[in-house]
Every structure is written in structure tokens, then in C-alpha cells.
Design an enzyme around this catalytic site. Structure first.
Site, PDB file in Angstrom:
ATOM      1  N   LYS A  22       0.840  -1.199   0.000  1.00 20.66           N
ATOM      2  CA  LYS A  22       0.000   0.000   0.000  1.00 20.66           C
ATOM      3  C   LYS A  22       0.875   1.248   0.000  1.00 20.66           C
ATOM      4  CE  LYS A  22      -1.557   2.172   3.630  1.00 20.66           C
ATOM      5  NZ  LYS A  22      -2.267   3.089   4.532  1.00 20.66           N
ATOM      6  N   ARG A  92      -4.284  10.487   4.430  1.00 26.19           N
ATOM      7  CA  ARG A  92      -3.170  11.428   4.369  1.00 26.19           C
ATOM      8  C   ARG A  92      -2.445  11.413   3.032  1.00 26.19           C
ATOM      9  NH1 ARG A  92      -1.562  14.077   8.353  1.00 26.19           N
ATOM     10  NH2 ARG A  92       0.318  14.585   7.199  1.00 26.19           N
ATOM     11  N   CYS A 116      -4.962   8.109   9.423  1.00 25.04           N
ATOM     12  CA  CYS A 116      -4.760   7.575  10.779  1.00 25.04           C
ATOM     13  C   CYS A 116      -4.491   8.694  11.777  1.00 25.04           C
ATOM     14  CB  CYS A 116      -3.545   6.644  10.818  1.00 25.04           C
ATOM     15  SG  CYS A 116      -3.843   5.009  10.208  1.00 25.04           S
TER      16      CYS A 116
END
Length: 418
Positions: A22, A92, A116
Site C-alpha cells: 500500500k 493522508r 490515521c
């Protein structure tokens, strides 16, 4: 809201295929914006964050074709340089479109990011470095407005702190800047090397890969290419941790052992037998209870902060005690109260967690707080006595592809419930 119901007590055994990373896929997707001809990215993991970024890039008017593990992009249809709050707020990494949009089109309007809730993670390093390249930046109403007259200009940039996202953003901006850009105190994560290698395939000139100083000689344009996302070293480590905590044996395939040496060393210290192949790793705990081991998180190639929660979970049922020092992010012990509810013995003192191993954990209802912390709760549930219900598993879905299917294939008793 989905939850996981896990029945503990099964020793995990078998083979699991590792997905693309990811943390590499996201900057690689952003870099597609730089290509002036069609570009193809393979081994893309099917994750919420990836889908969000594909949607965001498509929202710029770029033609995106996402099928299976492959994303194809054609930037010739781009119609705007606006990344709205609705998409950016959940992740983000959406700030990563700022550098490529500005470098290629001279204009970008990107909402300040979400994602997060780990520490402050400020984007000021990104913005300061873009200003050094000649960008004019204003932040108002929660949006970053960045413009440049003509091309960005090469500059000597030193980050005040090691920033992975900042390094990626500036690298993508610098490849189309006029002249030479030197990026000092650059992050050295494998995902940055992966990004640099794809940019080179597209025609960029970058030196200093795998070091903390990147030298970029700007070119006028970049072309498309076909590239594959590097294996996910954190997913690899997470499944090996599942073998370690359950006393089992798991082989991870389609991965790269060289990206995970600091973690594999710790598994061996715990008493596991670790075998490495060219693109696979096998961990055999031989039915033993692991030995508790101390470690400190540091920038790559040292122990990664993204494996801290998983190794803490293994330590929780380990023999003896261990000290875990978190030096990368503040506020990254949010899994401790949840593990404690299951019977873990953990004392937090500032950036240190002292873990005294216990023989057994008890099932309890727990709540995921961030991506990696949530996997530590899955690990604890795999060995706890009884049925553990884990809430807020959307955090897990952000970073682990097909997690329940992969764990079930190893023998775990896990199911998704609502």
C-alpha cells in the site's frame, strides 16, 4: 459497522501470497499524473486507500481503468487540479498529488489531509520544500493552493526531520523542475526506492537511491511505462507474526526478504526458525512459546514503526519481559489499553512500553484505533481463550487485502460480522 469475530487457539499453518505494498502503491499512483502518455501499474492491492486515490485522480479528469491488480491511466483528459476535502479527509496520502500536479501543470489545490490519528504528522515539511523549488503557496479554508510561474526550479533541500511523504512529494516535483535538486535527510524506505525506480522508467534522472541524499536532474517531460508495485514488507511481517504468536508455521510468497531483515532478526531472537528464499520467507515456531524481545523503532533499514504493534502483541505472550521504544510517531501505543483488556501486562512510560509476558490471554470486546494497531488485536485474538469481537475494522481494511480469506487459508477461525 463491520467487526471481526475470532475464536482463538488455532496454530496457523500454510502459505499466503503477499500483496503489493500500500505504501508504495499510493505514491506510484500519484506519479502517474506526471506521465504524458498512457501508463500501467501492476500488482496494485485492492484496498480502501488505493480506491480512494484512484477516485481522487479520476476526479481530476484523468482516465483511470482499474481492473483486478492493474491500474491504467491516461492523463491527456485532465480537466482540473482540484483535490476536494470529501476524498482527501479519509487519507493522508492524498497530499501526494500536490507535487506532481504542481510540477506538471503549475497549479494545484489540495485539501489538507486526514487518515490515521497517529501524532501530528505535519505537512509543513512538504510545503516548505515546494517553496524552495519556487512554488507560491497559500493555505486557506483547509486547502493548500500552490502555483508556480513556468517550471519549478531545482534547489538544495534539507528536511528538518525524516519524512517519507515529504521525500516522495518533493521527488515527484523535482523530476520536472529546471536544473538539479538535491534532497538531503531523505527517507530511505524501500517504497521510496520503488517510486524512484518507476520515475526512472518514465525518463527521470535520479541518483542516490537507497541513501539519504537524492540528486535529481530535472527533465522537460516524462512518458508512460509499465511497472509493478513492490511487495508489502509490513503485510509479510504481520503474517509471520501470526505464525510466531500461535506457535505455527507460515510461508509468505511473492515477497522480498531483503526488505525485512531487521524484523526477521527479531523473530529469530524470539526462537523462531526463519528460512529465506529469493521471493519467499517461512517462519516455523515449532509449537514453542516465543521469547520476549526488546526493540526500538527507527527509520529504514532499522526496525519499522509499522511493525511495532504486531511485535508487541507477540511479546505479550512471550517468555520474560521486553522494552519497546517508539521513536518515530508520538501517540502510537493506542493498542495498549485494548491488549490490556485481554490480559496483557504492559506499562507505558513516555515513548517506552514495558511488556511482561503472560501465559494466556482472554477474549474480550476490543476496538481498533489505527491500521497497524488493529492487526495487533487480531494477533492477540488468535491466541486468546474464547471469542474476541474486534470493532472498527475499517482501519484494517485500509491496509490489508483480503485479510480474513488469507487468515482462514492458514486455519484461523475468523469471520466478518455486522
Amino acid at each position: 459497522m463491520d467487526k471481526f469475530l475470532i475464536t482463538g487457539g488455532v496454530k496457523l499453518e500454510g502459505e499466503v501470497r503477499i500483496s503489493g505494498a500500500k505504501n508504495a502503491a499510493l505514491p506510484l499512483l500519484a506519479a502517474m499524473i506526471l506521465a504524458d502518455s498512457p501508463i500501467t501499474l501492476n500488482n496494485v492491492p485492492n484496498l480502501k486507500d488505493v480506491n480512494t486515490l484512484v477516485k481522487l485522480i479520476a476526479g481530476l479528469g484523468i482516465t483511470m481503468d482499474y481492473e483486478g491488480e492493474t491500474v491504467k491511466a491516461d492523463t491527456s483528459t485532465l480537466s482540473n487540479q482540484f483535490a476536494p476535502y470529501e476524498l482527501v479527509k479519509t487519507m493522508r496520502a492524498s497530499i501526494l498529488v500536490l507535487g506532481p500536479l504542481l510540477a506538471r501543470y503549475g497549479n494545484a489545490q489540495v485539501s489538507l489531509p486526514g487518515g490515521c490519528a497517529i501524532g501530528s504528522r505535519p505537512v509543513d515539511q512538504h510545503l516548505k520544500a515546494l517553496e524552495a523549488l519556487g512554488a507560491h503557496i497559500e493555505v486557506e479554508n483547509g486547502y493548500v493552493h500552490a502555483t508556480v510561474d513556468g517550471r519549478l526550479k531545482g534547489a538544495d533541500i534539507t528536511f528538518d526531520m525524516v519524512t517519507v511523504g515529504g521525500t516522495e512529494n518533493i521527488l515527484m516535483a523535482a523530476v520536472l523542475a529546471e536544473g538539479t535538486t538535491t534532497i538531503r535527510n531523505a527517507a530511505r524506505e524501500p517504497e521510496i526506492t520503488d517510486l524512484a525506480q518507476m520515475l526512472i522508467e518514465m525518463g527521470a534522472k535520479i541518483e542516490g537511491l537507497d541513501t539519504d541524499t537524492l540528486v535529481v536532474t530535472g527533465v522537460e517531460s516524462l512518458h508512460g511505462c509499465e511497472y509493478s508495485v513492490v511487495a508489502d514488507r509490513i503485510e509479510t511481517g504481520s503474517y509471520l507474526a501470526a505464525a510466531a504468536i500461535t506457535g505455527g508455521r507460515v510461508k509468505t510468497t511473492h515477497t522480498d526478504p531483503s526488505l525485512l531483515e531487521s524484523v526477521l532478526d527479531k523473530f529469530e531472537e524470539m526462537g523462531a526458525e526463519v528460512t529465506r528464499g529469493e521471493d519467499w520467507i517461512e517462519l516455523d515456531m515449532m509449537g514453542k512459546r516465543p521469547k520476549a524481545v526488546s526493540f526500538r523503532t527507527l527509520p529504514h533499514p532499522e526496525f519499522p514503526t509499522d511493525m511495532q504493534a504486531q511485535l508487541m502483541a507477540v511479546n505479550v505472550i512471550g517468555r520474560g519481559f521486553a522494552t519497546i521504544s517508539e521513536t518515530i510517531f508520538e501517540n502510537r501505543f493506542m493498542h495498549v489499553p485494548e491488549l490490556s483488556r485481554m490480559g496483557a501486562n504492559i506499562q507505558v512510560e513516555g515513548n517506552d512500553a514495558i511488556v511482561t509476558g503472560v501465559e494466556k490471554l482472554q477474549a474480550a470486546p476490543v476496538m481498533a484505533t489505527d491500521l497497524r494497531a488493529s492487526f495487533s488485536l487480531v494477533l492477540a485474538a488468535l491466541v486468546a481463550e474464547g471469542d474476541t469481537l474486534i470493532d472498527r475494522i475499517y482501519h484494517i481494511d485500509r491496509g490489508y487485502e483480503n485479510i480474513e480469506a488469507k487468515l482462514q487459508s492458514l486455519g484461523a477461525k475468523i469471520k466478518r460480522v455486522s
